[in-house]
Motif scaffolding. Structure first.
Motif, mmCIF file in Angstrom:
data_model
loop_
_atom_site.group_PDB
_atom_site.id
_atom_site.type_symbol
_atom_site.label_atom_id
_atom_site.label_comp_id
_atom_site.label_asym_id
_atom_site.label_seq_id
_atom_site.Cartn_x
_atom_site.Cartn_y
_atom_site.Cartn_z
ATOM 1 N N HIS A 126 9.826 6.046 -6.869
ATOM 2 C CA HIS A 126 8.832 7.104 -6.712
ATOM 3 C C HIS A 126 7.484 6.494 -6.355
ATOM 4 C CE1 HIS A 126 6.804 10.903 -7.175
ATOM 5 N NE2 HIS A 126 5.961 10.374 -8.049
ATOM 6 N N SER A 127 6.857 7.001 -5.285
ATOM 7 C CA SER A 127 5.532 6.578 -4.851
ATOM 8 C C SER A 127 5.539 5.067 -4.578
ATOM 9 C CB SER A 127 4.490 6.991 -5.897
ATOM 10 O OG SER A 127 3.188 6.979 -5.363
ATOM 11 N N MET A 128 4.746 4.265 -5.279
ATOM 12 C CA MET A 128 4.800 2.822 -5.056
ATOM 13 C C MET A 128 6.219 2.291 -5.177
ATOM 14 S SD MET A 128 2.989 -0.294 -7.224
ATOM 15 C CE MET A 128 4.308 -0.392 -8.458
ATOM 16 N N GLY A 129 7.000 2.866 -6.073
ATOM 17 C CA GLY A 129 8.379 2.444 -6.267
ATOM 18 C C GLY A 129 9.241 2.631 -5.034
ATOM 19 N N ALA A 130 8.882 3.597 -4.172
ATOM 20 C CA ALA A 130 9.637 3.796 -2.932
ATOM 21 C C ALA A 130 9.417 2.625 -1.980
ATOM 22 C CB ALA A 130 9.227 5.112 -2.270
ATOM 23 N N SER A 131 8.165 2.198 -1.845
ATOM 24 C CA SER A 131 7.886 1.017 -1.017
ATOM 25 C C SER A 131 8.580 -0.207 -1.585
ATOM 26 C CB SER A 131 6.376 0.765 -0.942
ATOM 27 O OG SER A 131 5.715 1.793 -0.240
ATOM 28 N N LEU A 132 8.566 -0.352 -2.897
ATOM 29 C CA LEU A 132 9.244 -1.478 -3.534
ATOM 30 C C LEU A 132 10.747 -1.423 -3.270
ATOM 31 C CD1 LEU A 132 9.352 -3.930 -5.402
ATOM 32 C CD2 LEU A 132 9.327 -2.346 -7.355
ATOM 33 N N GLY A 133 11.336 -0.229 -3.369
ATOM 34 C CA GLY A 133 12.763 -0.101 -3.107
ATOM 35 C C GLY A 133 13.131 -0.516 -1.701
ATOM 36 N N TYR A 134 12.301 -0.127 -0.754
ATOM 37 C CA TYR A 134 12.530 -0.516 0.636
ATOM 38 C C TYR A 134 12.472 -2.033 0.793
ATOM 39 C CZ TYR A 134 11.244 -1.361 5.542
ATOM 40 O OH TYR A 134 11.174 -1.852 6.827
ATOM 41 N N GLU A 135 11.474 -2.656 0.184
ATOM 42 C CA GLU A 135 11.330 -4.105 0.290
ATOM 43 C C GLU A 135 12.503 -4.831 -0.369
ATOM 44 O OE1 GLU A 135 9.183 -5.922 1.929
ATOM 45 O OE2 GLU A 135 8.052 -4.219 2.702
ATOM 46 N N VAL A 136 12.979 -4.322 -1.489
ATOM 47 C CA VAL A 136 14.136 -4.917 -2.148
ATOM 48 C C VAL A 136 15.378 -4.762 -1.268
ATOM 49 C CG1 VAL A 136 15.689 -4.737 -4.133
ATOM 50 C CG2 VAL A 136 13.209 -4.664 -4.474
ATOM 51 N N ALA A 137 15.542 -3.578 -0.675
ATOM 52 C CA ALA A 137 16.691 -3.350 0.208
ATOM 53 C C ALA A 137 16.686 -4.325 1.376
ATOM 54 C CB ALA A 137 16.680 -1.906 0.716
ATOM 55 N N LEU A 138 15.520 -4.561 1.962
ATOM 56 C CA LEU A 138 15.418 -5.525 3.062
ATOM 57 C C LEU A 138 15.809 -6.925 2.609
ATOM 58 C CD1 LEU A 138 12.085 -4.642 4.930
ATOM 59 C CD2 LEU A 138 14.421 -4.244 5.713
ATOM 60 N N ARG A 139 15.336 -7.327 1.441
ATOM 61 C CA ARG A 139 15.629 -8.668 0.949
ATOM 62 C C ARG A 139 17.112 -8.838 0.641
ATOM 63 N NH1 ARG A 139 10.479 -7.837 0.399
ATOM 64 N NH2 ARG A 139 8.968 -9.523 0.011
ATOM 65 N N LEU A 140 17.716 -7.820 0.070
ATOM 66 C CA LEU A 140 19.146 -7.913 -0.225
ATOM 67 C C LEU A 140 19.955 -8.089 1.060
ATOM 68 C CD1 LEU A 140 19.506 -5.210 -3.023
ATOM 69 C CD2 LEU A 140 19.756 -7.687 -3.300
ATOM 70 N N GLU A 141 19.588 -7.343 2.106
ATOM 71 C CA GLU A 141 20.308 -7.447 3.372
ATOM 72 C C GLU A 141 20.026 -8.778 4.069
ATOM 73 O OE1 GLU A 141 19.823 -4.176 6.017
ATOM 74 O OE2 GLU A 141 20.470 -2.674 4.557
ATOM 75 N N ARG A 142 18.769 -9.120 4.161
ATOM 76 C CA ARG A 142 18.355 -10.295 4.940
ATOM 77 C C ARG A 142 18.752 -11.606 4.280
ATOM 78 N NH1 ARG A 142 12.370 -10.517 4.560
ATOM 79 N NH2 ARG A 142 12.883 -11.652 2.643
ATOM 80 N N ASP A 143 18.548 -11.686 2.973
ATOM 81 C CA ASP A 143 18.706 -12.967 2.286
ATOM 82 C C ASP A 143 20.049 -13.123 1.572
ATOM 83 O OD1 ASP A 143 16.099 -13.463 3.083
ATOM 84 O OD2 ASP A 143 15.234 -12.757 1.184
ATOM 85 N N HIS A 144 20.729 -12.003 1.305
ATOM 86 C CA HIS A 144 21.937 -12.087 0.489
ATOM 87 C C HIS A 144 23.126 -11.368 1.111
ATOM 88 C CE1 HIS A 144 19.461 -13.825 -2.683
ATOM 89 N NE2 HIS A 144 18.600 -12.857 -2.473
ATOM 90 N N GLY A 145 22.942 -10.761 2.271
ATOM 91 C CA GLY A 145 24.046 -10.085 2.938
ATOM 92 C C GLY A 145 24.596 -8.911 2.171
ATOM 93 N N VAL A 146 23.753 -8.252 1.380
ATOM 94 C CA VAL A 146 24.184 -7.139 0.537
ATOM 95 C C VAL A 146 23.541 -5.843 1.032
ATOM 96 C CG1 VAL A 146 24.124 -6.140 -1.775
ATOM 97 C CG2 VAL A 146 24.500 -8.601 -1.476
ATOM 98 N N ARG A 147 24.353 -4.829 1.232
ATOM 99 C CA ARG A 147 23.863 -3.522 1.653
ATOM 100 C C ARG A 147 23.934 -2.568 0.472
ATOM 101 N NH1 ARG A 147 26.453 -1.126 7.018
ATOM 102 N NH2 ARG A 147 25.598 -3.146 7.691
ATOM 103 N N LEU A 148 22.816 -1.924 0.152
ATOM 104 C CA LEU A 148 22.810 -0.930 -0.913
ATOM 105 C C LEU A 148 23.752 0.227 -0.594
ATOM 106 C CD1 LEU A 148 18.977 -0.627 -1.637
ATOM 107 C CD2 LEU A 148 20.677 -1.693 -3.133
ATOM 108 N N ALA A 149 24.207 0.894 -1.657
ATOM 109 C CA ALA A 149 24.981 2.118 -1.461
ATOM 110 C C ALA A 149 24.071 3.270 -1.039
ATOM 111 C CB ALA A 149 25.729 2.467 -2.742
#
Length: 249
Positions: free
Chosen positions: A95-118
């Motif tokens: 929520h709010s700042m947490g949405a930007s954080l979620g996006y950044e975490v999703a990018l890191r999981l994909e880019r650095d760990h090959g993991v795609r969120l559900a």
């Protein structure tokens, strides 16, 4: 999954009653917010859904720790804490700042760990490529107080309490610095379904702003508009959780 796999510094855990975890919903609070914002959410989901409410440093159980003041550092730390928990599908709600954080975490999981969120659920926050500088933090405590009072929510009540004021302010200062220094960037896509939520009377963001999340949703995007302001999720909590529950499949 064994309980010790959950980093208790970073997550308050609400396991399913039967202990059988089939999927996880990780919740990311707004600026100044804490894990307690998601108290009771787990009761609204089907068996098998574990809810993890994220504990940012500098508040509640982590009150003695130094707050993090930069989005990259916070996203790196949350991503690292999530790595042991990827044995089942993981969804993020921010929520709010947490949405930007979620996006950044999703990018890191994909880019650095090959993991795609559900799934990535983003609430009351502009898409990353449309974020504008929000220099509220440069105005000192008085500017922060006026901003928080204008937004409403639990923190507005807390800062009115003289006994709690000094406990709340360090987290607000840190989080509004994160918000104020998180600049617009190219819209790098995430490859999981993205769902946006917003209140129809949010003074800082409207449904058109939220719809721009479709630009970074390579898989799919959906938008739900609820009655309410920036903290629509308080008055419309049950409706929001019904919608989330239907998507946690």
């Amino acid at each position: 999954m064994i309980e010790s796999a959950v980093d208790s510094r970073w997550f308050r855990r609400y396991p399913p009653p039967d202990g059988d975890v089939a999927r996880r919903l990780v919740c990311l609070p707004h600026a100044g917010g804490a894990a307690s914002a998601f108290h009771g959410w787990a009761d609204h989901f089907a068996s098998g859904v574990e809810v993890l409410a994220t504990r940012y440093p500098g508040r509640q159980e982590r009150i003695a720790e130094e707050c993090i003041t930069g989005m990259p550092e916070l996203a790196d730390a949350v991503t690292e804490a999530l790595l042991p928990l990827l044995d089942v599908p993981v969804y993020l709600f921010g929520h709010s700042m947490g949405a930007s954080l979620g996006y950044e975490v999703a990018l890191r999981l994909e880019r650095d760990h090959g993991v795609r969120l559900a799934g990535l659920f983003v609430s009351a926050r502009k898409a990353p490529h449309r974020v504008n500088p929000e220099p509220t933090y440069l105005g000192g405590d008085e500017a922060l107080i006026q901003e928080v009072l204008g937004l409403g929510g639990t923190e507005a009540q807390l800062i009115r309490d003289p006994d709690l004021f000094e406990l709340v302010m360090p987290a607000l200062r840190a989080d509004f610095r994160i918000v104020g220094t998180y600049r617009a960037q190219p819209g790098h896509p995430v490859h999981c379904p993205v769902v946006g939520y917003v209140g129809d009377r949010d003074g800082g963001i409207d449904p058109v702003d939220m719809a721009a999340w479709a630009d970074v949703a390579a898989a799919s995007f959906d938008l739900t508009v609820f009655p309410g302001d920036h903290f629509y999720l308080l008055g419309e909590r049950d409706a929001l959780l019904r919608d989330l529950a239907a998507r946690l499949v």
